[in-house]
Design a protein around this motif. Structure first.
Motif, PDB file in Angstrom:
ATOM      1  N   LYS A 255       0.950  -1.233   0.076  1.00 58.99           N
ATOM      2  CA  LYS A 255      -0.040  -0.021  -0.015  1.00 58.99           C
ATOM      3  C   LYS A 255       0.796   1.325   0.024  1.00 58.99           C
ATOM      4  CE  LYS A 255      -3.924  -1.784   2.338  1.00 58.99           C
ATOM      5  NZ  LYS A 255      -4.688  -1.725   3.674  1.00 58.99           N
ATOM      6  N   PHE A 256       0.518   2.167  -0.882  1.00 57.20           N
ATOM      7  CA  PHE A 256       1.506   3.250  -1.050  1.00 57.20           C
ATOM      8  C   PHE A 256       0.677   4.556  -1.508  1.00 57.20           C
ATOM      9  CE2 PHE A 256       1.442   0.947  -4.895  1.00 57.20           C
ATOM     10  CZ  PHE A 256       1.640   1.827  -5.936  1.00 57.20           C
ATOM     11  N   LYS A 257       1.082   5.750  -1.228  1.00 57.56           N
ATOM     12  CA  LYS A 257       0.755   6.848  -1.613  1.00 57.56           C
ATOM     13  C   LYS A 257       1.495   8.005  -2.405  1.00 57.56           C
ATOM     14  CE  LYS A 257       0.767   8.401   3.105  1.00 57.56           C
ATOM     15  NZ  LYS A 257      -0.033   8.714   4.459  1.00 57.56           N
ATOM     16  N   TYR A 258       1.031   8.750  -3.206  1.00 49.13           N
ATOM     17  CA  TYR A 258       1.811   9.762  -3.797  1.00 49.13           C
ATOM     18  C   TYR A 258       1.103  11.225  -3.384  1.00 49.13           C
ATOM     19  CZ  TYR A 258       4.519   6.921  -6.622  1.00 49.13           C
ATOM     20  OH  TYR A 258       5.640   5.814  -7.281  1.00 49.13           O
ATOM     21  N   GLU A 259       1.789  12.104  -3.232  1.00 48.11           N
ATOM     22  CA  GLU A 259       1.029  13.479  -3.137  1.00 48.11           C
ATOM     23  C   GLU A 259       0.775  13.915  -4.664  1.00 48.11           C
ATOM     24  OE1 GLU A 259       2.105  18.062  -1.865  1.00 48.11           O
ATOM     25  OE2 GLU A 259       3.210  16.561  -0.851  1.00 48.11           O
ATOM     26  N   LEU A 260      -0.350  14.404  -5.080  1.00 53.14           N
ATOM     27  CA  LEU A 260      -0.646  14.687  -6.424  1.00 53.14           C
ATOM     28  C   LEU A 260       0.313  15.761  -6.858  1.00 53.14           C
ATOM     29  CD1 LEU A 260      -2.654  14.394  -8.524  1.00 53.14           C
ATOM     30  CD2 LEU A 260      -4.070  16.162  -7.749  1.00 53.14           C
ATOM     31  N   GLY A 261       0.944  16.499  -6.025  1.00 54.29           N
ATOM     32  CA  GLY A 261       1.911  17.638  -6.700  1.00 54.29           C
ATOM     33  C   GLY A 261       3.114  16.794  -7.324  1.00 54.29           C
ATOM     34  N   LEU A 262       3.432  15.617  -7.169  1.00 53.77           N
ATOM     35  CA  LEU A 262       4.426  15.091  -7.625  1.00 53.77           C
ATOM     36  C   LEU A 262       4.247  14.567  -9.134  1.00 53.77           C
ATOM     37  CD1 LEU A 262       5.746  12.932  -4.613  1.00 53.77           C
ATOM     38  CD2 LEU A 262       6.685  15.012  -5.507  1.00 53.77           C
ATOM     39  N   LEU A 263       3.022  14.627  -9.529  1.00 53.91           N
ATOM     40  CA  LEU A 263       2.704  14.102 -10.697  1.00 53.91           C
ATOM     41  C   LEU A 263       3.589  14.796 -11.950  1.00 53.91           C
ATOM     42  CD1 LEU A 263       0.910  12.492 -12.450  1.00 53.91           C
ATOM     43  CD2 LEU A 263      -0.781  14.207 -12.641  1.00 53.91           C
ATOM     44  N   ASN A 264       3.533  16.089 -12.153  1.00 53.34           N
ATOM     45  CA  ASN A 264       4.722  16.665 -13.174  1.00 53.34           C
ATOM     46  C   ASN A 264       6.035  16.158 -12.876  1.00 53.34           C
ATOM     47  OD1 ASN A 264       2.715  17.888 -14.328  1.00 53.34           O
ATOM     48  ND2 ASN A 264       2.578  19.683 -13.211  1.00 53.34           N
ATOM     49  N   GLU A 265       6.499  16.248 -11.775  1.00 56.21           N
ATOM     50  CA  GLU A 265       7.969  16.047 -11.490  1.00 56.21           C
ATOM     51  C   GLU A 265       8.394  14.496 -11.994  1.00 56.21           C
ATOM     52  OE1 GLU A 265      10.696  15.255  -7.556  1.00 56.21           O
ATOM     53  OE2 GLU A 265       9.244  16.820  -7.545  1.00 56.21           O
ATOM     54  N   LEU A 266       7.721  13.429 -11.426  1.00 50.75           N
ATOM     55  CA  LEU A 266       7.774  11.946 -11.915  1.00 50.75           C
ATOM     56  C   LEU A 266       7.306  11.607 -12.870  1.00 50.75           C
ATOM     57  CD1 LEU A 266       6.796  10.651  -7.824  1.00 50.75           C
ATOM     58  CD2 LEU A 266       8.846  11.262  -9.125  1.00 50.75           C
ATOM     59  N   GLY A 267       6.332  12.269 -13.585  1.00 45.63           N
ATOM     60  CA  GLY A 267       5.764  11.717 -14.805  1.00 45.63           C
ATOM     61  C   GLY A 267       5.166  10.147 -14.780  1.00 45.63           C
ATOM     62  N   PRO A 268       5.855   9.134 -15.991  1.00 43.34           N
ATOM     63  CA  PRO A 268       5.237   7.788 -15.878  1.00 43.34           C
ATOM     64  C   PRO A 268       5.492   7.268 -14.579  1.00 43.34           C
ATOM     65  CG  PRO A 268       6.819   8.286 -17.500  1.00 43.34           C
ATOM     66  CD  PRO A 268       6.530   9.646 -16.776  1.00 43.34           C
ATOM     67  N   GLU A 269       6.440   7.676 -13.877  1.00 42.43           N
ATOM     68  CA  GLU A 269       6.731   6.660 -12.699  1.00 42.43           C
ATOM     69  C   GLU A 269       5.583   6.989 -11.468  1.00 42.43           C
ATOM     70  OE1 GLU A 269      10.596   7.263 -11.110  1.00 42.43           O
ATOM     71  OE2 GLU A 269      11.425   7.179 -13.101  1.00 42.43           O
ATOM     72  N   PHE A 270       4.849   7.965 -11.719  1.00 35.14           N
ATOM     73  CA  PHE A 270       3.814   8.313 -10.700  1.00 35.14           C
ATOM     74  C   PHE A 270       2.960   7.402 -10.597  1.00 35.14           C
ATOM     75  CE2 PHE A 270      -0.091  10.248  -9.070  1.00 35.14           C
ATOM     76  CZ  PHE A 270       0.156  11.086  -8.051  1.00 35.14           C
ATOM     77  N   GLY A 271       2.644   6.558  -9.466  1.00 33.40           N
ATOM     78  CA  GLY A 271       1.783   5.670  -9.270  1.00 33.40           C
ATOM     79  C   GLY A 271       2.224   4.174  -9.382  1.00 33.40           C
ATOM     80  N   THR A 272       3.500   4.171  -9.468  1.00 32.54           N
ATOM     81  CA  THR A 272       4.162   2.869  -9.424  1.00 32.54           C
ATOM     82  C   THR A 272       4.490   2.518  -8.092  1.00 32.54           C
ATOM     83  OG1 THR A 272       6.608   3.652 -10.008  1.00 32.54           O
ATOM     84  CG2 THR A 272       4.815   2.878 -11.928  1.00 32.54           C
ATOM     85  N   CYS A 273       4.646   1.017  -7.832  1.00 31.66           N
ATOM     86  CA  CYS A 273       5.161   0.556  -6.537  1.00 31.66           C
ATOM     87  C   CYS A 273       6.570   0.921  -6.387  1.00 31.66           C
ATOM     88  CB  CYS A 273       4.820  -0.948  -6.485  1.00 31.66           C
ATOM     89  SG  CYS A 273       5.211  -1.676  -5.024  1.00 31.66           S
ATOM     90  N   PRO A 274       6.972   1.540  -4.968  1.00 31.22           N
ATOM     91  CA  PRO A 274       8.138   1.586  -4.628  1.00 31.22           C
ATOM     92  C   PRO A 274       8.813   0.394  -4.483  1.00 31.22           C
ATOM     93  CG  PRO A 274       6.708   2.011  -2.848  1.00 31.22           C
ATOM     94  CD  PRO A 274       5.821   1.724  -4.043  1.00 31.22           C
TER      95      PRO A 274
END
Length: 63
Positions: free
Chosen positions: A18-37
């Protein structure tokens, strides 16, 4: 009035992390946003919105 950062909370279909991302990181991470760490698989969105008590079960991924 602000409710704080918007969080996107995911569950990995491969390893169950279970993991979470702050929405503000979307532009910074691009396609990696939402992938399992843990394993790198694309996570399945569980819920989104402002931080809440239930989010404590999710590991926060930092950019």
């Amino acid at each position: 009035m602000t409710w704080g950062p918007q969080m996107m909370c995911y569950i990995c279909p491969e390893c169950g992390q279970k993991f979470k991302y702050e929405l503000g990181l979307l532009n910074e991470l691009g396609p990696e946003f939402g992938t399992c760490p843990k394993c790198g698989a694309e996570g399945k969105l569980d819920h989104d919105g402002p931080r809440r008590k239930e989010d404590e079960d999710f590991v926060e991924v930092l950019g």
